[in-house]
Design a protein around this motif. Structure first.
Motif, PDB file in Angstrom:
ATOM      1  N   MET A 172     -38.513  11.455  14.401  1.00 17.80           N
ATOM      2  CA  MET A 172     -38.882  13.108  14.751  1.00 17.80           C
ATOM      3  C   MET A 172     -37.650  13.747  15.404  1.00 17.80           C
ATOM      4  SD  MET A 172     -41.693  13.463  12.927  1.00 17.80           S
ATOM      5  CE  MET A 172     -42.876  14.668  13.683  1.00 17.80           C
ATOM      6  N   ALA A 173     -37.133  12.929  16.394  1.00 20.46           N
ATOM      7  CA  ALA A 173     -36.004  13.614  17.063  1.00 20.46           C
ATOM      8  C   ALA A 173     -34.588  13.727  16.293  1.00 20.46           C
ATOM      9  CB  ALA A 173     -35.854  12.476  18.328  1.00 20.46           C
ATOM     10  N   ARG A 174     -34.251  12.685  15.468  1.00 21.66           N
ATOM     11  CA  ARG A 174     -33.078  12.762  14.868  1.00 21.66           C
ATOM     12  C   ARG A 174     -33.175  12.689  13.230  1.00 21.66           C
ATOM     13  NH1 ARG A 174     -28.253  12.007  17.250  1.00 21.66           N
ATOM     14  NH2 ARG A 174     -27.501  12.559  15.237  1.00 21.66           N
ATOM     15  N   PRO A 175     -34.102  13.786  12.744  1.00 20.97           N
ATOM     16  CA  PRO A 175     -34.137  13.407  11.055  1.00 20.97           C
ATOM     17  C   PRO A 175     -33.040  13.500  10.322  1.00 20.97           C
ATOM     18  CG  PRO A 175     -34.308  15.796  11.871  1.00 20.97           C
ATOM     19  CD  PRO A 175     -34.335  14.819  13.184  1.00 20.97           C
ATOM     20  N   ASP A 176     -31.762  13.571  10.730  1.00 10.57           N
ATOM     21  CA  ASP A 176     -30.597  13.614  10.127  1.00 10.57           C
ATOM     22  C   ASP A 176     -30.104  11.885  10.154  1.00 10.57           C
ATOM     23  OD1 ASP A 176     -30.194  13.687  12.940  1.00 10.57           O
ATOM     24  OD2 ASP A 176     -28.057  13.634  12.528  1.00 10.57           O
ATOM     25  N   MET A 177     -30.461  11.065  10.714  1.00 10.38           N
ATOM     26  CA  MET A 177     -29.968   9.736  10.964  1.00 10.38           C
ATOM     27  C   MET A 177     -31.127   8.788  10.058  1.00 10.38           C
ATOM     28  SD  MET A 177     -27.727   9.505  13.236  1.00 10.38           S
ATOM     29  CE  MET A 177     -27.982   7.857  14.085  1.00 10.38           C
ATOM     30  N   ASN A 178     -30.612   7.766   9.435  1.00 11.69           N
ATOM     31  CA  ASN A 178     -31.291   6.762   8.617  1.00 11.69           C
ATOM     32  C   ASN A 178     -31.629   5.649   9.522  1.00 11.69           C
ATOM     33  OD1 ASN A 178     -30.121   7.826   5.908  1.00 11.69           O
ATOM     34  ND2 ASN A 178     -28.318   7.078   6.996  1.00 11.69           N
ATOM     35  N   PHE A 179     -33.082   5.345   9.275  1.00 10.76           N
ATOM     36  CA  PHE A 179     -33.744   4.311  10.220  1.00 10.76           C
ATOM     37  C   PHE A 179     -34.046   3.271   9.340  1.00 10.76           C
ATOM     38  CE2 PHE A 179     -33.733   8.092  12.791  1.00 10.76           C
ATOM     39  CZ  PHE A 179     -33.481   7.509  14.028  1.00 10.76           C
ATOM     40  N   ILE A 180     -33.469   2.062   9.539  1.00 14.19           N
ATOM     41  CA  ILE A 180     -34.038   0.863   8.673  1.00 14.19           C
ATOM     42  C   ILE A 180     -34.637  -0.001   9.875  1.00 14.19           C
ATOM     43  CG2 ILE A 180     -33.242  -1.142   7.354  1.00 14.19           C
ATOM     44  CD1 ILE A 180     -30.631   0.360   6.724  1.00 14.19           C
ATOM     45  N   CYS A 181     -35.971  -0.328   9.469  1.00 12.84           N
ATOM     46  CA  CYS A 181     -37.016  -0.973  10.363  1.00 12.84           C
ATOM     47  C   CYS A 181     -37.168  -2.422   9.674  1.00 12.84           C
ATOM     48  CB  CYS A 181     -38.091  -0.307  10.484  1.00 12.84           C
ATOM     49  SG  CYS A 181     -37.957   1.512  10.996  1.00 12.84           S
TER      50      CYS A 181
END
Length: 284
Positions: free
Chosen positions: A93-102
């Motif tokens: 939510m804070a960094r929608p420009d980043m990719n998050f792999i969980c």
């Protein structure tokens, strides 16, 4: 994943490019499938041209997090047990420009984090979540997990598990994830392609991987510590969706369906809606 060839100082090119050298060799038990899954993730990342500057790894607690924590050369975040999706929600939510792999385990995602998982699917959080399903609590000594097979003998079910296991993929489909798939650790190319597709999908991509745990699942459930025997058990207890249509319900009992279950990229999620909300109501 740690080294190749007979020269211990020669790292696999993907390891050299994306993982911290001081964290190698990793801590996985001999014969564990975690390295195969991480390899598929690195291949997907590399083929998509992602970089440590635009991609963050997030993990919960379990065997997989012991391996993935602090290995990515970019930013890593380690969440409390079961709270991986909650932490990933705040980050995305804070960094929608980043990719998050969980990365999460079957205990982390299906037990203590089960409620967070359901709501992440409902909100269709725009991250790629990879579930390492070894069918048991591997890191803490082989206790029964929400994904342990019916009848499984573990350290906490010495007379056999009397509970039906969760089907995590069907739960993700029902709760609203954009992309849901299940593979085995040996399905390397389909798995890597699925991870690529998940990263490119807007909304929650949930990819479950059935992987071998010879140390605890093999030891307690199958009475073997041979990784090949555990892999054979997984192969014998899994079937593609195409093959499943040809066999009876009785023959399908206790089998894992393999493949893609849903792909609905048109479904919007909370991240996109939140950005629209900010544009509409946030004051300058």
């Amino acid at each position: 994943m740690s080294t190749v060839g007979e020269t211990p100082n020669v790292l696999h090119p993907l390891v050299a490019k994306y993982l911290r050298k001081e964290r190698m060799p990793h801590m996985a038990c001999p014969g564990c499938g975690i390295g195969q899954v991480v390899h598929a993730v690195l291949l997907a990342v590399d083929e998509l041209g992602l970089t440590p500057k635009d991609t963050v790894w997030v993990q919960g607690v379990g065997c997989n997090s012991r391996i993935t924590y602090s290995t990515w050369v970019g930013d890593n975040v380690d969440a409390h047990h079961g709270r991986m999706f909650a932490v990933a929600t705040g980050l995305k939510m804070a960094r929608p420009d980043m990719n998050f792999i969980c990365f999460t385990g079957d205990g982390d995602c299906g037990a203590i984090g089960g409620n967070h998982f359901i709501h992440a699917c409902r909100r269709n959080l725009d991250v790629t979540a990879i579930l390492f399903n070894n069918g048991i609590y591997g890191m803490t000594g082989g206790q029964v997990a929400p994904t342990s097979p019916l009848g499984a003998v573990t350290t906490t079910t010495p007379y056999g598990n009397i509970e039906d296991p969760f089907d995590m993929c069907q739960m993700a489909v029902a709760a609203g994830a954009s992309y849901v798939a299940r593979w085995r650790s040996t399905d390397f190319k389909p798995l890597a392609n699925s991870i690529k597709k998940g990263i490119q999908t807007k909304g929650l991509a949930f990819i479950e991987v059935l992987l071998q745990c010879p140390t605890n699942f093999g030891r307690y459930v199958l009475k073997t510590s041979n990784p090949q025997d555990v892999l054979k058990w997984i192969k014998d207890h899994s079937v593609s969706q195409k093959e499943a249509k040809k066999i009876s319900k009785e023959e399908l009992a206790g089998k894992y369906l393999i493949g893609e279950f849903v792909y609905r990229p048109e479904r919007t999620g909370i991240v996109e809606r939140y950005q629209e909300f900010l544009k509409k109501y946030q004051k300058d």
